[in-house]
Design an enzyme around this catalytic site. Structure first.
Site, PDB file in Angstrom:
ATOM      1  N   CYS A   1      44.678 134.060  24.296  1.00 13.92           N
ATOM      2  CA  CYS A   1      44.351 132.930  25.177  1.00 13.92           C
ATOM      3  C   CYS A   1      45.106 132.976  26.493  1.00 13.92           C
ATOM      4  O   CYS A   1      44.759 132.280  27.441  1.00 13.92           O
ATOM      5  CB  CYS A   1      44.615 131.614  24.458  1.00 13.92           C
ATOM      6  SG  CYS A   1      43.591 131.445  22.996  1.00 13.92           S
TER       7      CYS A   1
ATOM      8  N   HIS B   1      44.774 126.066  29.749  1.00  9.58           N
ATOM      9  CA  HIS B   1      43.954 126.677  28.701  1.00  9.58           C
ATOM     10  C   HIS B   1      43.395 125.554  27.831  1.00  9.58           C
ATOM     11  O   HIS B   1      44.101 124.596  27.504  1.00  9.58           O
ATOM     12  CB  HIS B   1      44.811 127.635  27.867  1.00  9.58           C
ATOM     13  CG  HIS B   1      44.127 128.134  26.641  1.00  9.58           C
ATOM     14  ND1 HIS B   1      42.892 128.735  26.676  1.00  9.58           N
ATOM     15  CD2 HIS B   1      44.485 128.097  25.328  1.00  9.58           C
ATOM     16  CE1 HIS B   1      42.535 129.056  25.451  1.00  9.58           C
ATOM     17  NE2 HIS B   1      43.474 128.674  24.614  1.00  9.58           N
TER      18      HIS B   1
ATOM     19  N   ASN C   1      37.131 126.203  22.899  1.00  8.34           N
ATOM     20  CA  ASN C   1      38.131 127.198  23.280  1.00  8.34           C
ATOM     21  C   ASN C   1      37.450 128.567  23.407  1.00  8.34           C
ATOM     22  O   ASN C   1      37.098 129.183  22.408  1.00  8.34           O
ATOM     23  CB  ASN C   1      39.228 127.227  22.202  1.00  8.34           C
ATOM     24  CG  ASN C   1      40.336 128.212  22.493  1.00  8.34           C
ATOM     25  OD1 ASN C   1      40.230 129.015  23.418  1.00  8.34           O
ATOM     26  ND2 ASN C   1      41.386 128.174  21.701  1.00  8.34           N
TER      27      ASN C   1
HETATM   28  O1  UT7 Z   1      43.979 128.854  21.673  1.00  7.75           O
HETATM   29  C1  UT7 Z   1      44.908 129.595  20.966  1.00  7.75           C
HETATM   30  C2  UT7 Z   1      45.929 128.791  20.326  1.00  7.75           C
HETATM   31  N1  UT7 Z   1      45.371 127.868  19.388  1.00  7.75           N
HETATM   32  C3  UT7 Z   1      45.664 126.576  19.483  1.00  7.75           C
HETATM   33  O2  UT7 Z   1      46.329 126.176  20.405  1.00  7.75           O
HETATM   34  C4  UT7 Z   1      45.205 125.668  18.350  1.00  7.75           C
HETATM   35  C5  UT7 Z   1      46.322 124.777  17.919  1.00  7.75           C
HETATM   36  N2  UT7 Z   1      46.013 123.980  16.755  1.00  7.75           N
HETATM   37  C6  UT7 Z   1      45.162 122.940  16.772  1.00  7.75           C
HETATM   38  O3  UT7 Z   1      44.516 122.678  17.776  1.00  7.75           O
HETATM   39  C7  UT7 Z   1      45.089 122.063  15.571  1.00  7.75           C
HETATM   40  O4  UT7 Z   1      46.132 122.405  14.695  1.00  7.75           O
HETATM   41  C8  UT7 Z   1      43.742 122.113  14.775  1.00  7.75           C
HETATM   42  C9  UT7 Z   1      42.641 121.476  15.610  1.00  7.75           C
HETATM   43  C10 UT7 Z   1      43.397 123.540  14.440  1.00  7.75           C
HETATM   44  C11 UT7 Z   1      43.884 121.313  13.493  1.00  7.75           C
HETATM   45  O5  UT7 Z   1      44.261 119.984  13.824  1.00  7.75           O
HETATM   46  P1  UT7 Z   1      45.520 119.298  13.113  1.00  7.75           P
HETATM   47  O6  UT7 Z   1      45.627 117.962  13.667  1.00  7.75           O
HETATM   48  O7  UT7 Z   1      46.703 120.220  13.284  1.00  7.75           O
HETATM   49  O8  UT7 Z   1      45.055 119.225  11.635  1.00  7.75           O
HETATM   50  P2  UT7 Z   1      45.847 119.660  10.318  1.00  7.75           P
HETATM   51  O9  UT7 Z   1      45.712 121.115  10.090  1.00  7.75           O
HETATM   52  O10 UT7 Z   1      47.207 119.056  10.362  1.00  7.75           O
HETATM   53  O11 UT7 Z   1      45.017 118.899   9.234  1.00  7.75           O
HETATM   54  C12 UT7 Z   1      45.029 117.450   9.123  1.00  7.75           C
HETATM   55  C13 UT7 Z   1      44.032 117.055   8.077  1.00  7.75           C
HETATM   56  C14 UT7 Z   1      44.139 117.871   6.776  1.00  7.75           C
HETATM   57  O12 UT7 Z   1      43.796 117.016   5.701  1.00  7.75           O
HETATM   58  P3  UT7 Z   1      44.933 116.345   4.796  1.00  7.75           P
HETATM   59  O13 UT7 Z   1      45.697 117.515   4.214  1.00  7.75           O
HETATM   60  O14 UT7 Z   1      45.762 115.516   5.725  1.00  7.75           O
HETATM   61  O15 UT7 Z   1      44.141 115.564   3.817  1.00  7.75           O
HETATM   62  C15 UT7 Z   1      43.067 118.908   6.946  1.00  7.75           C
HETATM   63  O16 UT7 Z   1      42.596 119.387   5.725  1.00  7.75           O
HETATM   64  O17 UT7 Z   1      42.704 117.277   8.576  1.00  7.75           O
HETATM   65  C16 UT7 Z   1      41.993 118.148   7.661  1.00  7.75           C
HETATM   66  N3  UT7 Z   1      41.101 118.980   8.442  1.00  7.75           N
HETATM   67  C17 UT7 Z   1      39.855 118.602   8.798  1.00  7.75           C
HETATM   68  N4  UT7 Z   1      39.150 117.503   8.537  1.00  7.75           N
HETATM   69  C18 UT7 Z   1      37.910 117.413   9.032  1.00  7.75           C
HETATM   70  C19 UT7 Z   1      41.349 120.198   8.989  1.00  7.75           C
HETATM   71  N5  UT7 Z   1      40.272 120.623   9.664  1.00  7.75           N
HETATM   72  C20 UT7 Z   1      39.337 119.653   9.559  1.00  7.75           C
HETATM   73  C21 UT7 Z   1      38.024 119.519  10.043  1.00  7.75           C
HETATM   74  N6  UT7 Z   1      37.348 118.386   9.764  1.00  7.75           N
HETATM   75  N7  UT7 Z   1      37.435 120.462  10.796  1.00  7.75           N
END
Ligand code: UT7
Length: 330
Positions: free
Chosen positions: A117, A257, A287
């Site tokens: 990225c 980004h 992204n």
């Molecule tokens: O570009 C290159 C670098 N990449 C980035 O900068 C990406 C950085 N990361 C992110 O943007 C975020 O971490 C994500 C968008 C990938 C994920 O968001 P998050 O707020 O970090 O979610 P999480 O992994 O902490 O998950 C929170 C909850 C979990 O459920 P529980 O365990 O709290 O019940 C996940 O299972 O959300 C759940 N979850 C979803 N729910 C609905 C994870 N993905 C999804 C989804 N839809 N797509």
């Protein structure tokens, strides 16, 4: 003393494919919902390149053609093409060679640059150094990624984020102090554990087993990457301003980004920029990896004014991150 040369951006191009993949579409593919995606990432839809035999070079070719048309130059005048991508058409030859062939850039050399990225920032900094060396007069830096080719559409944590697209700029010598003024680029390879593709490289070549294990897709531990990204992108942007004796008041635009709106908001607030000065199109394209920053510049091209100070900032796989200061040249 010879006159100081800087690398000015003298033309911009951008391209996104027609097909849209909306949050509603993703609801039918994985266990997710529009509300979660919007509030956790800011994304509403992304573009996907469909069509047999089409790859990253097909996203980049319209960009290079637009740049040549806008600047009124023939592709034969291009000295070098730097293609920033993690999704090359093939492992080799470089996609830059394919792009040059497809646009008829017969007199140029080029190479692919892989910094995920942050690819576009690494590319712009490298391209600027080629111009400053006085050896080259027209360098195109294009960021292009067909992320849909490496995304597992059954993994709800990653498939909601990424999309396909390309954007690029032309760099030319300038003697009036416009262009790429400064860059701070960083990397920390220990971050590779959180964001990588497991197979298809020399460590783990493609096999029936790697395909069955879905090891040719993006593997991302989202939460860990998020934490590093928020700190990395905000810190390096602040460091760049400080090093140049500037504050948020001196900056016309932040071009971040586009990985997650929450990361962008944190960076803007760290350097004291209101949302009106932050380019944001993540809702439309998601992204697009190396393409996010040039796609923003392309969309905002009519609002950029000569003399504007612009900060480009990125964080991505590697880990790689950085920030670049640009004084707009036209
Ligand atoms: O570009 C290159 C670098 N990449 C980035 O900068 C990406 C950085 N990361 C992110 O943007 C975020 O971490 C994500 C968008 C990938 C994920 O968001 P998050 O707020 O970090 O979610 P999480 O992994 O902490 O998950 C929170 C909850 C979990 O459920 P529980 O365990 O709290 O019940 C996940 O299972 O959300 C759940 N979850 C979803 N729910 C609905 C994870 N993905 C999804 C989804 N839809 N797509």
């Amino acid at each position: 003393m010879p006159t100081k040369i800087t690398a000015a951006i003298t033309a911009i191009g951008g391209y996104v494919p027609e097909t849209k993949l909306t949050n509603a579409d993703l609801e039918t593919m994985v266990d997710t919902n529009d509300e979660w995606i919007r509030t956790r990432t800011g994304i509403e839809e992304r573009r996907i390149l469909r069509g047999e035999g089409l790859g990253t070079s097909d996203l980049a070719v319209p960009v290079v053609k637009q740049i040549c048309e806008k600047r009124g130059i023939s592709p034969e005048e291009i000295d070098c093409i730097i293609c920033c991508t993690v999704t090359p058409d093939m492992v080799f030859p470089a996609t830059a060679n394919v792009i040059a062939d497809k646009v008829g850039a017969k007199n140029c050399w080029g190479f692919d640059l892989q910094a995920a990225c942050s690819g576009f920032l690494y590319g712009v900094t490298t391209g600027a150094a080629l111009i400053e060396s006085r050896r080259y007069k027209k360098v195109i830096v294009v960021g292009a990624d067909k992320m849909s080719s490496i995304i597992d559409y059954s993994d709800r944590q990653t498939c909601i984020i990424f999309g396909d697209g390309a954007g690029g700029i032309l760099l030319e010598p300038n003697t009036d102090g416009f262009g790429i003024l400064d860059s701070i680029l960083k990397s920390d390879g220990s971050g590779r554990q959180y964001l990588h593709m497991k197979a298809g490289g020399s460590v783990r070549p493609a096999s029936a087993e790697t395909v069955a294990n879905k090891e040719h897709f993006v593997y991302q531990e989202g939460q860990s990457v998020f934490k590093f990204a928020v700190k990395g992108m905000a810190d390096v942007s602040a460091e760049l301003l400080e090093r140049n004796g500037m504050t948020g008041d001196d900056i016309a635009w932040l071009v971040p980004h586009q990985a997650n709106k929450r990361i962008i908001d944190a960076t803007a607030s760290r350097i004291g920029l209101p949302s009106e000065k932050v380019m944001l199109n993540i809702q439309k394209y998601g992204n697009t990896t190396a393409a996010t920053i040039p796609l923003c510049l392309w969309e905002w091209r009519t609002q950029l004014n000569k003399g504007d100070n612009i900060v480009l900032a990125a964080f991505g796989g590697g880990f790689t991150w950085g920030a670049t200061l640009v004084k707009w040249a036209y």
